[in-house]
Design a protein around this motif. Sequence first.
Motif, PDB file in Angstrom:
ATOM      1  N   LEU A  26     -23.248  10.682  38.968  1.00  0.00           N
ATOM      2  CA  LEU A  26     -23.665  11.975  39.720  1.00  0.00           C
ATOM      3  C   LEU A  26     -24.881  11.471  40.306  1.00  0.00           C
ATOM      4  O   LEU A  26     -25.461  10.366  39.875  1.00  0.00           O
ATOM      5  CB  LEU A  26     -24.311  12.920  38.447  1.00  0.00           C
ATOM      6  N   GLY A  27     -25.215  11.901  41.479  1.00  0.00           N
ATOM      7  CA  GLY A  27     -26.496  11.653  42.121  1.00  0.00           C
ATOM      8  C   GLY A  27     -26.688  12.493  43.306  1.00  0.00           C
ATOM      9  O   GLY A  27     -25.680  13.051  43.882  1.00  0.00           O
ATOM     10  N   ALA A  28     -27.740  12.819  43.579  1.00  0.00           N
ATOM     11  CA  ALA A  28     -28.005  13.898  44.672  1.00  0.00           C
ATOM     12  C   ALA A  28     -29.631  13.501  44.998  1.00  0.00           C
ATOM     13  O   ALA A  28     -30.368  12.681  44.500  1.00  0.00           O
ATOM     14  CB  ALA A  28     -28.154  15.147  43.998  1.00  0.00           C
ATOM     15  N   GLY A  29     -29.519  13.874  46.269  1.00  0.00           N
ATOM     16  CA  GLY A  29     -30.793  13.578  47.087  1.00  0.00           C
ATOM     17  C   GLY A  29     -31.263  11.931  47.608  1.00  0.00           C
ATOM     18  O   GLY A  29     -30.252  11.279  47.474  1.00  0.00           O
ATOM     19  N   ASP A  30     -32.313  11.597  47.663  1.00  0.00           N
ATOM     20  CA  ASP A  30     -32.598  10.546  48.422  1.00  0.00           C
ATOM     21  C   ASP A  30     -32.678   9.391  47.344  1.00  0.00           C
ATOM     22  O   ASP A  30     -33.078   9.814  46.151  1.00  0.00           O
ATOM     23  CB  ASP A  30     -34.037  10.545  48.957  1.00  0.00           C
ATOM     24  N   PRO A  31     -32.458   8.245  47.569  1.00  0.00           N
ATOM     25  CA  PRO A  31     -32.310   7.201  46.735  1.00  0.00           C
ATOM     26  C   PRO A  31     -33.916   6.768  46.262  1.00  0.00           C
ATOM     27  O   PRO A  31     -34.874   7.027  47.028  1.00  0.00           O
ATOM     28  CB  PRO A  31     -31.803   5.910  47.326  1.00  0.00           C
ATOM     29  N   TYR A  32     -33.937   6.322  44.958  1.00  0.00           N
ATOM     30  CA  TYR A  32     -35.075   5.551  44.596  1.00  0.00           C
ATOM     31  C   TYR A  32     -34.928   3.964  44.384  1.00  0.00           C
ATOM     32  O   TYR A  32     -33.608   3.723  43.945  1.00  0.00           O
ATOM     33  CB  TYR A  32     -35.575   6.325  43.155  1.00  0.00           C
ATOM     34  N   TYR A  33     -35.756   3.225  44.641  1.00  0.00           N
ATOM     35  CA  TYR A  33     -35.526   1.718  44.530  1.00  0.00           C
ATOM     36  C   TYR A  33     -36.951   1.492  43.435  1.00  0.00           C
ATOM     37  O   TYR A  33     -37.919   1.783  43.695  1.00  0.00           O
ATOM     38  CB  TYR A  33     -35.886   1.118  45.804  1.00  0.00           C
ATOM     39  N   LEU A  34     -36.645   0.464  42.624  1.00  0.00           N
ATOM     40  CA  LEU A  34     -37.679  -0.383  41.904  1.00  0.00           C
ATOM     41  C   LEU A  34     -37.968  -1.511  42.829  1.00  0.00           C
ATOM     42  O   LEU A  34     -37.067  -2.257  43.161  1.00  0.00           O
ATOM     43  CB  LEU A  34     -37.220  -0.781  40.518  1.00  0.00           C
ATOM     44  N   THR A  35     -39.145  -1.601  43.484  1.00  0.00           N
ATOM     45  CA  THR A  35     -39.389  -2.769  44.067  1.00  0.00           C
ATOM     46  C   THR A  35     -40.422  -3.941  43.317  1.00  0.00           C
ATOM     47  O   THR A  35     -41.168  -3.486  42.314  1.00  0.00           O
ATOM     48  CB  THR A  35     -40.248  -2.405  45.334  1.00  0.00           C
ATOM     49  N   ALA A  36     -40.080  -5.199  43.438  1.00  0.00           N
ATOM     50  CA  ALA A  36     -40.824  -6.220  42.717  1.00  0.00           C
ATOM     51  C   ALA A  36     -41.218  -7.427  43.761  1.00  0.00           C
ATOM     52  O   ALA A  36     -40.363  -8.095  44.370  1.00  0.00           O
ATOM     53  CB  ALA A  36     -39.828  -6.805  41.787  1.00  0.00           C
ATOM     54  N   THR A  37     -42.517  -7.229  44.128  1.00  0.00           N
ATOM     55  CA  THR A  37     -43.003  -8.152  45.241  1.00  0.00           C
ATOM     56  C   THR A  37     -43.970  -9.150  44.373  1.00  0.00           C
ATOM     57  O   THR A  37     -44.781  -8.790  43.606  1.00  0.00           O
ATOM     58  CB  THR A  37     -43.786  -7.526  46.188  1.00  0.00           C
ATOM     59  N   PRO A  38     -44.128 -10.260  44.725  1.00  0.00           N
ATOM     60  CA  PRO A  38     -44.852 -11.564  44.162  1.00  0.00           C
ATOM     61  C   PRO A  38     -46.299 -11.041  44.452  1.00  0.00           C
ATOM     62  O   PRO A  38     -46.655 -10.671  45.653  1.00  0.00           O
ATOM     63  CB  PRO A  38     -44.603 -12.832  44.865  1.00  0.00           C
ATOM     64  N   ALA A  39     -47.038 -11.332  43.596  1.00  0.00           N
ATOM     65  CA  ALA A  39     -48.696 -10.862  43.423  1.00  0.00           C
ATOM     66  C   ALA A  39     -49.330 -12.131  42.996  1.00  0.00           C
ATOM     67  O   ALA A  39     -48.669 -13.100  42.612  1.00  0.00           O
ATOM     68  CB  ALA A  39     -48.633  -9.884  42.496  1.00  0.00           C
ATOM     69  N   GLU A  40     -50.671 -12.305  43.136  1.00  0.00           N
ATOM     70  CA  GLU A  40     -51.469 -13.233  42.729  1.00  0.00           C
ATOM     71  C   GLU A  40     -51.103 -13.692  41.347  1.00  0.00           C
ATOM     72  O   GLU A  40     -50.766 -12.740  40.346  1.00  0.00           O
ATOM     73  CB  GLU A  40     -52.933 -12.837  42.938  1.00  0.00           C
ATOM     74  N   ALA A  41     -50.945 -14.863  40.980  1.00  0.00           N
ATOM     75  CA  ALA A  41     -50.754 -15.601  39.863  1.00  0.00           C
ATOM     76  C   ALA A  41     -51.695 -15.039  38.814  1.00  0.00           C
ATOM     77  O   ALA A  41     -51.252 -14.850  37.736  1.00  0.00           O
ATOM     78  CB  ALA A  41     -50.775 -17.060  40.112  1.00  0.00           C
ATOM     79  N   ASP A  42     -53.008 -15.010  39.033  1.00  0.00           N
ATOM     80  CA  ASP A  42     -53.927 -14.668  38.076  1.00  0.00           C
ATOM     81  C   ASP A  42     -53.976 -13.009  37.841  1.00  0.00           C
ATOM     82  O   ASP A  42     -53.797 -12.217  38.586  1.00  0.00           O
ATOM     83  CB  ASP A  42     -55.621 -14.964  38.560  1.00  0.00           C
ATOM     84  N   GLY A  43     -54.383 -12.746  36.526  1.00  0.00           N
ATOM     85  CA  GLY A  43     -54.615 -11.397  36.254  1.00  0.00           C
ATOM     86  C   GLY A  43     -53.339 -11.130  34.987  1.00  0.00           C
ATOM     87  O   GLY A  43     -52.538 -11.912  35.002  1.00  0.00           O
ATOM     88  N   PRO A  44     -53.882  -9.935  34.191  1.00  0.00           N
ATOM     89  CA  PRO A  44     -52.921  -9.485  33.285  1.00  0.00           C
ATOM     90  C   PRO A  44     -51.694  -8.948  33.861  1.00  0.00           C
ATOM     91  O   PRO A  44     -51.361  -8.523  34.792  1.00  0.00           O
ATOM     92  CB  PRO A  44     -53.828  -8.448  32.572  1.00  0.00           C
TER      93      PRO A  44
END
Length: 132
Positions: free
Chosen positions: A29-47
């Motif tokens: 089943l599916g209705a409406g616009d799609p949703y996506y999970l995005t994963a973009t590289p970020a700065e290496a430092d940080g939690p």
Amino acid sequence: MRPVTRTFLAVVLAVLVGLLALGALPSYLGAGDPYYLTATPAEADGPAYTLNASEGGIAEQRFRYFFSAVESEDGRSEAYRRGPYGLKEGFTHSPFDEVATFREFAPEGAVDGDAVFVRYNETRYRVTIEHP
């Protein structure tokens, strides 16, 4: 076979088929616009929430939208469409589930508004849900 027994078995069979359909059909089943999970590289430092590569296939099944995004060229997972009347969400895995898990177990400072930072294979990713 007595008519009462035959009716009882037919009802039990109908209930079993109905329950199987509830488990399998919502993913289609599916209705409406799609949703996506995005994963973009970020700065290496940080939690960040650390996803261990040693977990292997278990992690790939549990976070399939995250891995789909990381392995894609544009950093975007496969599309997820919500079901009508909220039926699909109760029976299927979604990118919302993955982000909620990352948020729940992320260390302090790894959540930034709607985004959460995840570390996988020595790379820190900024993970969000995108709704174009």
